[in-house]
Design a protein around this motif. Sequence first.
Motif, PDB file in Angstrom:
ATOM      1  N   VAL A  10       0.879  -1.331   0.016  1.00  0.00           N
ATOM      2  CA  VAL A  10      -0.047   0.110  -0.007  1.00  0.00           C
ATOM      3  C   VAL A  10       1.051   1.160  -0.067  1.00  0.00           C
ATOM      4  O   VAL A  10       1.999   1.171   0.206  1.00  0.00           O
ATOM      5  CB  VAL A  10      -0.956  -0.097   1.102  1.00  0.00           C
ATOM      6  CG1 VAL A  10      -1.954  -0.972   1.168  1.00  0.00           C
ATOM      7  CG2 VAL A  10       0.008  -0.203   2.493  1.00  0.00           C
ATOM      8  N   SER A  11       0.444   2.405  -0.347  1.00  0.00           N
ATOM      9  CA  SER A  11       1.047   3.651  -0.459  1.00  0.00           C
ATOM     10  C   SER A  11       1.307   4.245   1.063  1.00  0.00           C
ATOM     11  O   SER A  11       0.669   3.548   2.058  1.00  0.00           O
ATOM     12  CB  SER A  11       0.486   4.568  -1.299  1.00  0.00           C
ATOM     13  OG  SER A  11      -0.688   5.307  -0.652  1.00  0.00           O
ATOM     14  N   ARG A  12       2.163   5.163   1.273  1.00  0.00           N
ATOM     15  CA  ARG A  12       2.386   5.769   2.473  1.00  0.00           C
ATOM     16  C   ARG A  12       1.305   6.550   3.026  1.00  0.00           C
ATOM     17  O   ARG A  12       1.140   6.846   4.205  1.00  0.00           O
ATOM     18  CB  ARG A  12       3.818   6.364   2.542  1.00  0.00           C
ATOM     19  CG  ARG A  12       5.004   5.645   2.327  1.00  0.00           C
ATOM     20  CD  ARG A  12       6.012   6.365   2.534  1.00  0.00           C
ATOM     21  NE  ARG A  12       6.418   6.387   4.257  1.00  0.00           N
ATOM     22  CZ  ARG A  12       7.233   5.367   4.416  1.00  0.00           C
ATOM     23  NH1 ARG A  12       7.662   4.197   3.793  1.00  0.00           N
ATOM     24  NH2 ARG A  12       7.495   5.398   5.652  1.00  0.00           N
ATOM     25  N   GLU A  13       0.198   6.971   2.090  1.00  0.00           N
ATOM     26  CA  GLU A  13      -0.950   7.620   2.422  1.00  0.00           C
ATOM     27  C   GLU A  13      -2.143   6.780   2.568  1.00  0.00           C
ATOM     28  O   GLU A  13      -3.212   7.357   2.904  1.00  0.00           O
ATOM     29  CB  GLU A  13      -1.172   8.862   1.449  1.00  0.00           C
ATOM     30  CG  GLU A  13      -0.011   9.971   1.230  1.00  0.00           C
ATOM     31  CD  GLU A  13       1.338   9.656   0.620  1.00  0.00           C
ATOM     32  OE1 GLU A  13       2.239   9.979   1.129  1.00  0.00           O
ATOM     33  OE2 GLU A  13       1.206   8.927  -0.598  1.00  0.00           O
ATOM     34  N   ALA A  14      -1.889   5.475   2.476  1.00  0.00           N
ATOM     35  CA  ALA A  14      -2.959   4.672   2.636  1.00  0.00           C
ATOM     36  C   ALA A  14      -3.840   4.910   3.750  1.00  0.00           C
ATOM     37  O   ALA A  14      -3.610   5.103   4.794  1.00  0.00           O
ATOM     38  CB  ALA A  14      -2.720   3.009   2.645  1.00  0.00           C
ATOM     39  N   SER A  15      -5.442   4.703   3.473  1.00  0.00           N
ATOM     40  CA  SER A  15      -6.281   5.233   4.766  1.00  0.00           C
ATOM     41  C   SER A  15      -6.144   3.705   5.789  1.00  0.00           C
ATOM     42  O   SER A  15      -5.863   2.704   5.155  1.00  0.00           O
ATOM     43  CB  SER A  15      -7.520   5.209   4.035  1.00  0.00           C
ATOM     44  OG  SER A  15      -8.115   4.258   3.583  1.00  0.00           O
ATOM     45  N   PRO A  16      -7.161   4.015   6.827  1.00  0.00           N
ATOM     46  CA  PRO A  16      -6.920   2.653   7.649  1.00  0.00           C
ATOM     47  C   PRO A  16      -7.843   1.526   7.028  1.00  0.00           C
ATOM     48  O   PRO A  16      -7.377   0.312   6.884  1.00  0.00           O
ATOM     49  CB  PRO A  16      -7.748   3.372   8.908  1.00  0.00           C
ATOM     50  CG  PRO A  16      -7.338   4.555   8.981  1.00  0.00           C
ATOM     51  CD  PRO A  16      -7.288   4.950   7.487  1.00  0.00           C
TER      52      PRO A  16
END
Length: 372
Positions: A10-16
């Motif tokens: 997942v990206s570093r900005e991924a949501s919970p």
Amino acid sequence: MRDYYEILQVSREASPEEIKRAYRKMALQCHPDRNPGNKEAEEIFREAAEAYEVLSNPDKRRIYDRFGREGLERSGYHGVTRPEDIFRAFGGIFDELWDFPFGRRRRTEEEERGEDLVVSLNLTLEEAAQGKDVVLEVPRTRICPTCSGSGAKPGTGWITCPVCSGRGSISRGNSLFRLTVTCSACGGQGQYLESPCADCRGEGEVPVAVPLSVKIPPGVGSGSQLFVAGEGQPSRRGGPPGNLYVRMVVESHPLFEREGDDLLCTIPIGMTQAALGARITVPTLWGDDHLAIPPGTQHGAIFKLPGRGMPILNGIGHGNQIVRIRVVIPRKLSALQKRLLNEFERVSGKGKRPSRGFFQRLSDRFCRRRKM
Ligand SMILES: [Zn+2]
Ligand SMILES: [Zn+2]
């Protein structure tokens, strides 16, 4: 050590939510139940569990984002290392995630704990009254020494079920309609024994009687249970052992009948003793005692010997002994006894015997009742 975001892809900005979804997908692919014996899958599963544990926790995620794994370690987090930790770490989240098509696995503390055992113990009334130190034989099981618990005959092993490829279940149907059923070849285990161990019949464990010293406190009764923490069956999964319950069975006694903490007994006395009064010897659980029978004691009279009953369990003092008097009328009389009793009858006079009035009242009452 790989990056947690990289592990979950997942990206570093991924949501919970994205993180949870990614982890769920990962866990489904690599779950050890689905990949028995696959070390690589197991390691990915462990990594994913750790990554999810950190990234799903806002505090841990913040520390990780700023200072990396080193920062986490300095804050006291040491990651997920043992498989049990993976199962323990998540609690409720884990239950929610674990809705597998091939069966739900929930590991609770209760499931990991060894089984409780119940052992019956027979005691005489005297033993129950005095308390006793006993050595019980606790029927536990232990790992079979022949196969070291594998259940397999030495030199043989477990075979992955070829029918279900170790999954334990088989899917039938097409892309629209699928039905998952338990594999009948392996009974849902995913594997079976090539040849079972002869000593444990493939169970992996054998019965063993473990001696255990137990102190029975004075005053127990039938049905009393003694709780011995941690002396039940050992856990098969590294959890705490079960508990042991010792259930008392107190045998009946030829002389005493128990009623709570009181002991009842019936003592026969002669008719002259009853009439004249006497000092009699009464057996108790605590040795012989004496009881003064007053003159004119009737059959069925009750006397109390205070404090001669059972000890009060986990308390202070004793119950009482209740003595019921049974007046014994002689069945055979010698000539002399007969003469004396006749003499007694003669001197007793009419006043001492039930009067006519008594019989009249009895008959009146009987007739009244019949008319009703
Ligand atoms: Zn064995
Ligand atoms: Zn199978």
